[in-house]
Design a protein around this motif. Sequence first.
Motif, short mmCIF file in Angstrom:
data_model
loop_
_atom_site.label_atom_id
_atom_site.label_comp_id
_atom_site.label_asym_id
_atom_site.label_seq_id
_atom_site.Cartn_x
_atom_site.Cartn_y
_atom_site.Cartn_z
N SER A 1 0.84 -1.20 0.00
CA SER A 1 0.00 0.00 0.00
C SER A 1 0.87 1.25 0.00
CB SER A 1 -0.89 -0.01 1.25
OG SER A 1 -1.76 1.10 1.22
N HIS A 2 0.43 2.25 -0.76
CA HIS A 2 1.13 3.54 -0.73
C HIS A 2 0.10 4.64 -0.92
CE1 HIS A 2 4.39 6.38 -1.04
NE2 HIS A 2 3.88 6.85 -2.18
N GLU A 3 0.15 5.66 -0.08
CA GLU A 3 -0.80 6.77 -0.11
C GLU A 3 -2.24 6.27 -0.22
OE1 GLU A 3 0.84 9.23 -3.16
OE2 GLU A 3 2.26 10.18 -1.78
N LYS A 4 -2.60 5.36 0.67
CA LYS A 4 -3.95 4.80 0.79
C LYS A 4 -4.39 3.94 -0.40
CE LYS A 4 -5.66 8.12 4.13
NZ LYS A 4 -6.34 9.39 4.27
N LYS A 5 -3.50 3.68 -1.36
CA LYS A 5 -3.86 2.80 -2.48
C LYS A 5 -3.33 1.40 -2.17
CE LYS A 5 -4.90 1.18 -6.60
NZ LYS A 5 -6.28 0.77 -6.90
N ASN A 6 -4.28 0.49 -1.86
CA ASN A 6 -3.93 -0.90 -1.60
C ASN A 6 -3.91 -1.65 -2.93
OD1 ASN A 6 -4.05 -0.52 1.15
ND2 ASN A 6 -6.13 -1.33 1.35
N SER B 1 6.60 2.09 -1.06
CA SER B 1 6.31 1.90 0.37
C SER B 1 7.45 1.22 1.12
CB SER B 1 5.04 1.07 0.55
OG SER B 1 5.28 -0.28 0.18
N ASN C 1 -10.48 -1.73 -7.42
CA ASN C 1 -10.01 -1.83 -6.03
C ASN C 1 -10.24 -3.26 -5.57
OD1 ASN C 1 -9.46 -1.75 -3.35
ND2 ASN C 1 -11.06 -0.28 -2.81
N THR D 1 -4.86 -4.37 8.20
CA THR D 1 -3.74 -3.49 7.88
C THR D 1 -2.77 -3.47 9.06
OG1 THR D 1 -5.28 -2.19 6.59
CG2 THR D 1 -3.20 -1.15 7.10
N LYS E 1 0.99 0.05 7.72
CA LYS E 1 -0.04 0.28 6.70
C LYS E 1 -0.01 -0.75 5.56
CE LYS E 1 -0.58 5.26 7.47
NZ LYS E 1 0.47 5.54 8.46
N PRO F 1 -1.43 -3.87 3.77
CA PRO F 1 -2.62 -4.71 3.80
C PRO F 1 -2.22 -6.19 3.77
CG PRO F 1 -2.33 -3.77 1.61
CD PRO F 1 -1.20 -3.24 2.46
#
Length: 234
Positions: free
Chosen positions: A19-24, A59, A88, A97, A101, A103
């Motif tokens: 995950s990076h900047e809330k993008k899983n 990440s 998604n 998580t 952070k 997932p």
Amino acid sequence: MNIEAFFKVTYGLYIVSSSHEKKNNGYIANTVFQVTAEPPQLAISCNKDNLTSEIINKSGFFSVSVLNQETKPETIGLFGYNSGKNKNKFETIDYFTTDNKTPVVTEDCIAWFECKVINKVDVGSHILFIGEIINNDLIDSEASPLTYAYYRDIKKGMAPKNAPTYIDKEKLSKKEKTVSPELKKYRCLACGYIYDPAIGDKEHGIEPGTPFTDLPEDWVCPVCGSPKTMFEEL
Ligand code: FE
């Protein structure tokens, strides 16, 4: 090069996530292996075109979830035959998580590891990420892990195009014999599974000798869950 020799190399099947900047995102991987026990390290070989590759690069963390032998075809379809660029994948799957952070997929999985990237090796089409295991646990100690051989031979699945072990299906098709129209084979365009009427799909009540055209309309690909309309005649 004898392609069949590659089938003698054994692998497991895993979901690798990051995950990076809330993008899983995550994908199905077979090239996951423990490289050392002290310190405990895992390596993964990840296609440069994979969104997950990009995310791990940013990440510096990834997780590996070991798939259960009884994994639902939908889970393999979701993580193996879709790109996170337009879907998604975490919307419909059970996961948690970590503090970093990362997932971690738990659905259809029997164990997991979280790794911190400590080295990267560019191997051409793929990047080898070497990660130190910083966290791990068992989810189901009784269930068996899904192996690539089981997936290929029992579930009749093929490796997705971006997998390091992908084999061009055209190279295999030379061996197929000509068959009568009602015994024609059909290929799933999503995952490469081939429906062979001579074998049927016993797991879902389809007897050997059932032509593809006679399959019930609600029959779906036993590997990835795609509908009949996703199949092409071979
Ligand atoms: Fe399929």
